[in-house]
Design a protein around this motif. Structure first.
Motif, mmCIF file in Angstrom:
data_model
loop_
_atom_site.group_PDB
_atom_site.id
_atom_site.type_symbol
_atom_site.label_atom_id
_atom_site.label_comp_id
_atom_site.label_asym_id
_atom_site.label_seq_id
_atom_site.Cartn_x
_atom_site.Cartn_y
_atom_site.Cartn_z
ATOM 1 N N SER A 17 0.924 -1.113 -0.110
ATOM 2 C CA SER A 17 -0.022 0.018 -0.045
ATOM 3 C C SER A 17 1.038 1.211 -0.125
ATOM 4 C CB SER A 17 -0.895 0.014 1.134
ATOM 5 O OG SER A 17 -1.465 1.203 1.271
ATOM 6 N N THR A 18 0.353 2.256 -0.896
ATOM 7 C CA THR A 18 1.204 3.513 -0.889
ATOM 8 C C THR A 18 0.584 4.564 -0.277
ATOM 9 O OG1 THR A 18 0.489 3.647 -3.225
ATOM 10 C CG2 THR A 18 2.758 2.772 -2.862
ATOM 11 N N GLU A 19 -0.674 4.260 0.301
ATOM 12 C CA GLU A 19 -1.385 5.365 1.017
ATOM 13 C C GLU A 19 -0.755 6.208 1.951
ATOM 14 O OE1 GLU A 19 -3.985 7.660 1.682
ATOM 15 O OE2 GLU A 19 -5.021 6.052 0.747
ATOM 16 N N THR A 20 -0.849 7.368 1.833
ATOM 17 C CA THR A 20 -0.140 8.440 2.354
ATOM 18 C C THR A 20 -0.882 9.249 3.612
ATOM 19 O OG1 THR A 20 -0.479 10.208 0.885
ATOM 20 C CG2 THR A 20 1.581 8.765 0.707
ATOM 21 N N ARG A 21 -2.090 8.985 3.606
ATOM 22 C CA ARG A 21 -2.963 9.832 4.543
ATOM 23 C C ARG A 21 -2.950 8.974 5.724
ATOM 24 N NH1 ARG A 21 -8.824 9.580 1.430
ATOM 25 N NH2 ARG A 21 -7.729 7.719 0.735
ATOM 26 N N VAL A 22 -2.972 9.649 7.087
ATOM 27 C CA VAL A 22 -2.868 9.056 8.284
ATOM 28 C C VAL A 22 -4.175 8.316 8.757
ATOM 29 C CG1 VAL A 22 -2.644 9.704 10.684
ATOM 30 C CG2 VAL A 22 -1.225 10.716 9.142
ATOM 31 N N PHE A 23 -5.224 9.211 8.214
ATOM 32 C CA PHE A 23 -6.665 8.712 8.598
ATOM 33 C C PHE A 23 -7.213 8.563 7.262
ATOM 34 C CE2 PHE A 23 -5.479 11.124 12.403
ATOM 35 C CZ PHE A 23 -5.516 10.140 13.125
ATOM 36 N N VAL A 24 -7.770 7.567 6.819
ATOM 37 C CA VAL A 24 -8.678 7.311 5.561
ATOM 38 C C VAL A 24 -10.024 7.425 5.759
ATOM 39 C CG1 VAL A 24 -8.928 5.741 3.814
ATOM 40 C CG2 VAL A 24 -6.531 5.647 4.592
ATOM 41 N N GLU A 25 -10.538 6.878 7.022
ATOM 42 C CA GLU A 25 -11.933 6.991 7.348
ATOM 43 C C GLU A 25 -12.225 7.950 8.401
ATOM 44 O OE1 GLU A 25 -14.157 5.841 5.417
ATOM 45 O OE2 GLU A 25 -13.049 4.546 3.997
ATOM 46 N N ILE A 31 -10.781 6.207 16.749
ATOM 47 C CA ILE A 31 -10.073 5.139 17.507
ATOM 48 C C ILE A 31 -8.597 5.594 18.083
ATOM 49 C CG2 ILE A 31 -9.002 2.805 17.210
ATOM 50 C CD1 ILE A 31 -12.050 2.754 17.239
ATOM 51 N N PHE A 32 -7.929 6.461 17.217
ATOM 52 C CA PHE A 32 -6.855 7.059 17.656
ATOM 53 C C PHE A 32 -7.160 7.866 18.803
ATOM 54 C CE2 PHE A 32 -3.407 10.461 17.664
ATOM 55 C CZ PHE A 32 -2.312 9.645 17.488
ATOM 56 N N GLU A 81 -5.336 -13.873 10.564
ATOM 57 C CA GLU A 81 -6.488 -12.929 10.823
ATOM 58 C C GLU A 81 -5.857 -11.506 10.590
ATOM 59 O OE1 GLU A 81 -9.823 -13.339 12.100
ATOM 60 O OE2 GLU A 81 -9.413 -15.234 11.146
ATOM 61 N N TYR A 82 -4.658 -11.274 11.154
ATOM 62 C CA TYR A 82 -4.029 -9.942 11.191
ATOM 63 C C TYR A 82 -3.982 -9.340 9.807
ATOM 64 C CZ TYR A 82 -0.026 -6.659 11.939
ATOM 65 O OH TYR A 82 0.501 -5.464 11.957
ATOM 66 N N PHE A 83 -3.864 -10.248 8.865
ATOM 67 C CA PHE A 83 -3.505 -9.550 7.490
ATOM 68 C C PHE A 83 -5.210 -9.452 6.799
ATOM 69 C CE2 PHE A 83 0.401 -11.844 7.369
ATOM 70 C CZ PHE A 83 1.292 -10.751 7.347
ATOM 71 N N LYS A 84 -6.135 -9.660 7.605
ATOM 72 C CA LYS A 84 -7.802 -9.190 7.031
ATOM 73 C C LYS A 84 -7.903 -8.235 7.435
ATOM 74 C CE LYS A 84 -9.526 -13.967 7.674
ATOM 75 N NZ LYS A 84 -10.517 -14.487 8.548
ATOM 76 N N TYR A 85 -7.212 -7.294 8.478
ATOM 77 C CA TYR A 85 -8.013 -6.085 8.803
ATOM 78 C C TYR A 85 -7.122 -4.851 8.358
ATOM 79 C CZ TYR A 85 -11.078 -9.395 11.595
ATOM 80 O OH TYR A 85 -11.698 -10.394 11.798
ATOM 81 N N ARG A 86 -7.827 -3.669 8.485
ATOM 82 C CA ARG A 86 -7.172 -2.459 8.242
ATOM 83 C C ARG A 86 -6.109 -2.165 9.462
ATOM 84 N NH1 ARG A 86 -9.089 1.036 4.319
ATOM 85 N NH2 ARG A 86 -8.655 2.689 5.713
ATOM 86 N N TYR A 87 -5.375 -1.244 9.530
ATOM 87 C CA TYR A 87 -4.555 -0.744 10.546
ATOM 88 C C TYR A 87 -5.460 -0.322 11.697
ATOM 89 C CZ TYR A 87 -0.955 1.878 12.575
ATOM 90 O OH TYR A 87 0.134 2.394 13.688
ATOM 91 N N TYR A 88 -6.206 0.470 11.634
ATOM 92 C CA TYR A 88 -7.030 0.835 12.952
ATOM 93 C C TYR A 88 -8.210 -0.108 13.301
ATOM 94 C CZ TYR A 88 -4.700 5.421 12.636
ATOM 95 O OH TYR A 88 -3.732 6.499 12.663
#
Length: 247
Positions: A17-25, A31-32, A81-88
């Motif tokens: 992933s090359t996403e640069t935004r800290v928060f996408v949603e 959560i943070f 399971e770890y790889f299924k979910y987004r960071y947050y």
């Protein structure tokens, strides 16, 4: 950092992933925020370099919660399971399980509240403004909970020394990237002072304040010449517990 939590040099894991935004949603910010408030109310701050009036805070939260707590929760996930979910989402899972394990809420209560807000997404969230906690959060964000201690004695190594990285037994949480174990590097910088971590890692070796080194590694020595660009150096900041004499 266990395998799924530090993937340096691992092949065939799919696109990066090359996403640069800290928060996408938008919900990721909440959560943070929850995590930040938990750290600001954590019981361990009573012994931080910058002392906080944690015991006087008007809060029912009485546990330790640090970055190590968050990371341990993520590292304990089953790798697939770890790889299924987004960071947050991983953050949310770890925080939720912590509150269940510590008895702040039951799994049944959490399930009921989740079902309610799924059915009523526009329902108002609980809101309990508290000036004392707000001030504590502000102070924590400015001062933090760690820093350099005075170094008692000399460091074991100096800039220019060739060193070997240790290979300690696996524990719940470590600050040693797996791909550096047993590798040889050169001490590039000795940071002034001594540093502690949020929690003791037990047999892994992190506990009392100790020196931290910036160590340089030849990328080809880590991953092989066929998988590394020429003249590439990898730098890692490592606690002294992980650093051994080269011979």
């Amino acid at each position: 950092m266990k395998l799924q939590h530090h993937l340096g040099g691992i092949e065939n894991l799919g696109p990066v992933s090359t996403e640069t935004r800290v928060f996408v949603e938008p919900w990721e910010k909440r959560i943070f925020g929850i995590h930040t408030v938990m750290m600001a109310e954590s019981a361990h701050l009573s012994d931080a370099i910058h002392a906080y009036p944690v015991k006087e805070l008007p809060t029912s939260f009485k546990n330790d919660w640090t970055w190590a707590s968050l990371r341990t929760g993520a590292e304990d996930m089953q790798p697939f399971e770890y790889f299924k979910y987004r960071y947050y989402e991983k953050w949310l899972g770890g925080i939720s399980q912590f509150f269940i394990d510590q008895g702040y809420i039951s799994a049944e209560e959490l399930g009921e509240k989740t079902a309610f807000f799924r059915a009523n997404p526009d329902a108002a969230l609980p809101e309990k403004p508290n000036e004392a906690i707000g001030a504590q959060i502000g102070a924590y964000l400015q001062k933090g909970d760690s820093g350099a201690h005075a170094l008692d004695g000399a460091t074991r190594f100096k800039a220019g020394d060739t060193v070997r990285i240790a290979d300690p037994d696996a524990v719940d949480h470590t600050r040693l990237p797996g791909y550096l174990r047993n590798k040889t590097g050169l001490v590039d910088l000795v940071y002034p002072g001594a540093f502690s971590y949020f929690v003791s890692t037990g047999p892994d070796g992190i506990g009392e304040p100790m020196p931290v080194y910036r160590i340089a590694f030849d990328a080809a020595h880590i991953w092989g010449s066929g998988k590394s660009e020429e003249h590439t150096t990898i730098y890692a900041d490592l606690y002294e517990a992980y650093v051994l004499p080269a011979h």
